[in-house]
Design an enzyme around this catalytic site. Structure first.
Site, short mmCIF file in Angstrom:
data_model
loop_
_atom_site.label_atom_id
_atom_site.label_comp_id
_atom_site.label_asym_id
_atom_site.label_seq_id
_atom_site.Cartn_x
_atom_site.Cartn_y
_atom_site.Cartn_z
N LYS A 80 -9.44 98.88 13.23
CA LYS A 80 -10.08 97.26 13.18
C LYS A 80 -10.08 96.83 11.65
CE LYS A 80 -13.75 94.36 14.06
NZ LYS A 80 -15.13 94.03 14.88
N LYS B 276 -5.96 95.35 15.93
CA LYS B 276 -7.73 94.28 15.55
C LYS B 276 -7.02 93.40 14.17
CE LYS B 276 -11.30 91.64 16.50
NZ LYS B 276 -12.80 92.12 16.74
C1 PBG Z 1 -18.02 91.74 17.07
C2 PBG Z 1 -16.23 91.78 16.63
C3 PBG Z 1 -15.75 90.86 16.42
C4 PBG Z 1 -14.83 89.90 16.45
C5 PBG Z 1 -14.99 91.12 17.81
N1 PBG Z 1 -16.25 91.43 17.52
C6 PBG Z 1 -16.22 90.00 14.75
C7 PBG Z 1 -15.91 90.72 13.94
O1 PBG Z 1 -16.23 91.91 13.68
O2 PBG Z 1 -16.80 90.26 12.85
C8 PBG Z 1 -13.32 89.43 16.39
C9 PBG Z 1 -12.92 88.76 17.68
C10 PBG Z 1 -12.11 87.33 16.91
O3 PBG Z 1 -12.61 86.90 15.95
O4 PBG Z 1 -12.08 87.25 18.01
N2 PBG Z 1 -18.03 93.11 16.00
#
Ligand code: PBG
Length: 328
Positions: free
Chosen positions: A199, A252
């Site tokens: 991520k 992601k």
């Molecule tokens: C929580 C999380 C996030 C997303 C999914 N889980 C946001 C982040 O890390 O700031 C992003 C999902 C999206 O942008 O659709 N940590």
């Protein structure tokens, strides 16, 4: 490989002449069964409130979420991913691991009322902490090891409420192992973990942070989420997560990181998922609203590209719309 039948014997256009012919030779396919639909659940009753930054996506109260989940299931989509908006926030994210927290209540209701739909729960603290970071803060930084216990508690409470799979998105080191141990100790040895393994610290989460009210109140997430230039590091993240017990690994965002998806698909033998995140969604929605791109075609092309890169599973806010388009 040999080159056979150079032009004019070889004509690439022969197999592109009709829709039927094109479908016959298509190399990548997309089905509703590959998709996961993310949903936001909030307190209240009879609530379905559109999210400003993500037109077409909503905050649902539990009662309306159950309706939506049933509609998702009827489209042939196998799973939803739940994000919660708690009533209040604090330093230790109590709302994330409360037995009657919003996600726990939603999971119970959907499992009870919509048979055959998988409920996956996002495991993170950022929507529940008053400072908006994904873990416990010490000296203005996220304390990794102190956070693990809260993440494990969160996952456990979600599984107790009926979640079929947990999806940790916090990016703390060691969290997959901590969650696996907590689940196993309570007898949930059969509950899989979908790890947000690679991520990235991405600008494409912008619309989501408004949707989940999860923007950090100070600093940013770059001390725990991955740096965009890196791919070897993604491989290492995935290797570690598989070692700790991840069943499915995720990349992601999706479209800006297709090369990462491909590398991980080729290197590991676990199912690979990719998350078409809020920014990817809202860019397509916004451009289509202005008439700059064709919405249905852009949706299907983006999802096929993610499949072609090697993702078996796609998490997307377009899941319902795409399933509808496929059915035509
Ligand atoms: C929580 C999380 C996030 C997303 C999914 N889980 C946001 C982040 O890390 O700031 C992003 C999902 C999206 O942008 O659709 N940590």
């Amino acid at each position: 490989m040999t080159i056979s039948g150079i032009f004019p014997k070889a004509r690439m256009r022969r197999l592109r002449g009709s829709e039927t012919m094109r479908r016959l030779v298509e190399e990548t396919s997309l089905r509703a069964g590959n998709l996961i639909y993310p949903l936001f659940v909030a307190h209240g009753k009879n609530l379905k409130r559109e999210i400003d930054t993500m037109p077409g996506q909503f905050h649902f109260s539990v009662d309306r979420l159950v309706e939506e989940a049933a509609a998702v299931k009827d489209l042939g989509i196998p799973a939803i991913l739940l994000f919660g908006l708690p009533e209040s926030k604090d330093a230790k994210a109590s709302g994330a691991w409360a037995e009657d927290g919003i996600v726990q209540r939603a999971a119970r209701a959907v499992k009870d009322q919509v048979k055959g739909l998988l409920v996956i729960t996002d495991v993170c603290l950022c929507g529940y902490t008053d400072h908006g970071h994904c873990g416990v803060i010490r000296d203005r930084d996220v304390d990794n090891d102190a956070t693990l216990d809260l993440l494990a508690r969160t996952a456990l409470s979600q599984v107790r409420a009926g979640a079929d799979m947990v999806a940790p998105s916090d990016m703390m080191d060691g969290r997959i192992g901590a969650i696996r141990t907590a689940l196993d100790e309570e007898g949930f040895i059969q509950t899989p973990i979908l790890s947000y393994a690679a991520k990235y610290a991405s600008s494409f989460y912008g619309p989501f942070r408004e949707a989940a009210d999860s923007a950090p109140r100070f600093g940013d997430r770059r001390s725990y989420q991955m740096d965009p230039p890196n791919v070897l590091e993604a491989i290492r993240e995935v290797e570690l997560d598989i070692g700790e017990g991840a069943d499915i690994v995720m990349v992601k965002p999706a479209m800006p990181y297709l090369d990462v998806i491909r590398r991980i698909r080729e290197r590991f033998s676990v199912p690979v998922a990719a998350y078409q995140v809020s920014g990817e969604y809202s860019m397509i929605v916004a451009a289509a609203e202005r008439g700059w791109i064709d919405r249905p075609r852009a949706i299907m092309e983006s999802l096929l590209a993610i499949r072609r890169a090697g993702a078996g599973i796609i998490l997307t806010y377009f899941a319902k719309e795409a399933a509808g388009l496929m059915a035509r």
